[in-house]
Design a protein around this motif. Structure first.
Motif, PDB file in Angstrom:
ATOM      1  N   ALA A   1       0.826  -1.203   0.000  1.00  0.00           N
ATOM      2  CA  ALA A   1       0.000   0.000   0.000  1.00  0.00           C
ATOM      3  C   ALA A   1       0.863   1.257   0.000  1.00  0.00           C
ATOM      4  O   ALA A   1       0.602   2.216  -0.741  1.00  0.00           O
ATOM      5  CB  ALA A   1      -0.929  -0.009   1.207  1.00  0.00           C
ATOM      6  N   SER A   2       1.915   1.252   0.821  1.00  0.00           N
ATOM      7  CA  SER A   2       2.810   2.411   0.873  1.00  0.00           C
ATOM      8  C   SER A   2       3.527   2.609  -0.455  1.00  0.00           C
ATOM      9  O   SER A   2       3.783   3.752  -0.875  1.00  0.00           O
ATOM     10  CB  SER A   2       3.825   2.235   2.005  1.00  0.00           C
ATOM     11  OG  SER A   2       3.181   2.219   3.264  1.00  0.00           O
ATOM     12  N   ALA A   3       3.841   1.520  -1.149  1.00  0.00           N
ATOM     13  CA  ALA A   3       4.495   1.633  -2.453  1.00  0.00           C
ATOM     14  C   ALA A   3       3.565   2.290  -3.474  1.00  0.00           C
ATOM     15  O   ALA A   3       4.017   3.061  -4.334  1.00  0.00           O
ATOM     16  CB  ALA A   3       4.917   0.249  -2.942  1.00  0.00           C
ATOM     17  N   VAL A   4       2.261   1.995  -3.396  1.00  0.00           N
ATOM     18  CA  VAL A   4       1.301   2.665  -4.276  1.00  0.00           C
ATOM     19  C   VAL A   4       1.311   4.165  -4.012  1.00  0.00           C
ATOM     20  O   VAL A   4       1.344   4.983  -4.945  1.00  0.00           O
ATOM     21  CB  VAL A   4      -0.110   2.075  -4.086  1.00  0.00           C
ATOM     22  CG1 VAL A   4      -1.158   2.939  -4.786  1.00  0.00           C
ATOM     23  CG2 VAL A   4      -0.170   0.643  -4.616  1.00  0.00           C
ATOM     24  N   LEU A   5       1.289   4.554  -2.753  1.00  0.00           N
ATOM     25  CA  LEU A   5       1.304   5.974  -2.414  1.00  0.00           C
ATOM     26  C   LEU A   5       2.577   6.645  -2.907  1.00  0.00           C
ATOM     27  O   LEU A   5       2.533   7.769  -3.439  1.00  0.00           O
ATOM     28  CB  LEU A   5       1.159   6.160  -0.907  1.00  0.00           C
ATOM     29  CG  LEU A   5      -0.150   5.678  -0.275  1.00  0.00           C
ATOM     30  CD1 LEU A   5      -0.149   5.987   1.215  1.00  0.00           C
ATOM     31  CD2 LEU A   5      -1.355   6.318  -0.956  1.00  0.00           C
ATOM     32  N   ASP A   6       3.710   5.989  -2.743  1.00  0.00           N
ATOM     33  CA  ASP A   6       4.973   6.551  -3.228  1.00  0.00           C
ATOM     34  C   ASP A   6       4.944   6.731  -4.744  1.00  0.00           C
ATOM     35  O   ASP A   6       5.419   7.747  -5.278  1.00  0.00           O
ATOM     36  CB  ASP A   6       6.139   5.646  -2.844  1.00  0.00           C
ATOM     37  CG  ASP A   6       6.421   5.640  -1.349  1.00  0.00           C
ATOM     38  OD1 ASP A   6       5.939   6.558  -0.651  1.00  0.00           O
ATOM     39  OD2 ASP A   6       7.095   4.705  -0.884  1.00  0.00           O
ATOM     40  N   GLY A   7       4.386   5.762  -5.437  1.00  0.00           N
ATOM     41  CA  GLY A   7       4.318   5.838  -6.897  1.00  0.00           C
ATOM     42  C   GLY A   7       3.438   6.976  -7.365  1.00  0.00           C
ATOM     43  O   GLY A   7       3.799   7.722  -8.290  1.00  0.00           O
TER      44      GLY A   7
END
Length: 259
Positions: free
Chosen positions: A143-149
């Motif tokens: 989920a955090s990787a989606v936000l970073d992207g």
């Protein structure tokens, strides 16, 4: 053919709508901060409408206090038939929208890239603070990787900003217009392709991509935006005290996360 009644109603999160004499749609903000968006539409849409291949609302201020804006009805009902013909029509519309001069759009009151980036950063931070902790521990990194992207995506074109089937109208099986430009801004064109490429039925999605000329990199960015969609439902539910919205939003977030 409009889905509205003569009383103030509508299901939008931001504004209420009323049909007047089967010809006009009057809209007023549900919250004070929405008033600025409605006023933005009154300045942007008269310039934008002639540059688009489908009818769109062209609102004007009917009353200042309390604020009411009015536009002629864009005929049709929310899209519920997703064939290749409709996909090509929407693809051509989005290609034309994203081709307008973004600097000129800003001169006609579209929020500029710096404002879009500031709002995006605030949204990503809010999602990280309030939504990620509600997810199972083993899904939080994804989920955090989606936000970073999403935080790293570009701002290079005028976008609708909230494009889904409820804002694409059809009449007699033919796409007849696009409504609700309150979230328009200079941002990432992939945002407008999120539902069309990754949430719509395959034949429709393929036709949108072919007509638009969507390259792989754009399609991948659109997938990031598609994954972000349910996060808004979670925070809406948190803000309004609606546990069903929170639960449904979290289910959507988990369903769209990469494995």
């Amino acid at each position: 053919m409009t889905g509205l009644s003569d009383e103030w109603g509508g299901t939008g999160w931001d504004s209420q709508a009323r049909l007047v004499r089967e010809r006009w749609v009057d809209r007023r903000p549900r919250r004070p901060e929405v008033a600025a968006r409605l006023l933005m539409e009154t300045r942007l849409m008269p310039w934008l409408a002639p540059r688009l291949p489908l009818p769109v609302p062209i609102p004007h201020v009917l009353r200042q206090e309390p604020l009411v804006v009015r536009h002629e009805v864009v005929v049709g009902e929310p899209l519920d038939t997703f064939d290749a013909v409709g996909g090509r029509t929407l693809g051509a519309f989005l290609r034309a929208l994203h081709a307008v001069d973004p600097a000129e759009a800003v001169r006609h009151d579209a929020p500029p890239p710096r404002e879009a980036l500031r709002e995006r950063a605030a949204t990503v931070k809010d999602f990280g603070t309030r939504v990620v902790p509600l997810l199972p521990g083993d899904r939080r990194d994804a989920a955090s990787a989606v936000l970073d992207g999403v935080g790293a995506l570009p701002t290079c074109a005028l976008v609708h900003g909230d494009l889904g089937p409820e804002h694409v109208l059809a009449r007699d099986g033919t796409v007849s217009g696009v409504i609700d430009f309150g979230d328009a801004h200079v941002g990432d064109p992939a945002l407008d392709l999120a539902w069309a490429l990754h949430g719509a039925p395959p034949a429709f999605a393929r036709a949108v991509a072919a007509e638009y000329g969507a390259a792989m990199e754009l399609t991948e960015r659109a997938l990031l935006w598609h994954r972000l969609g349910p996060w808004y439902e979670v925070t809406y539910g948190l803000d309004t005290g609606d546990p069903n919205a929170v639960r449904g939003g979290l289910e959507g977030v988990l369903a769209r996360l990469p494995a």
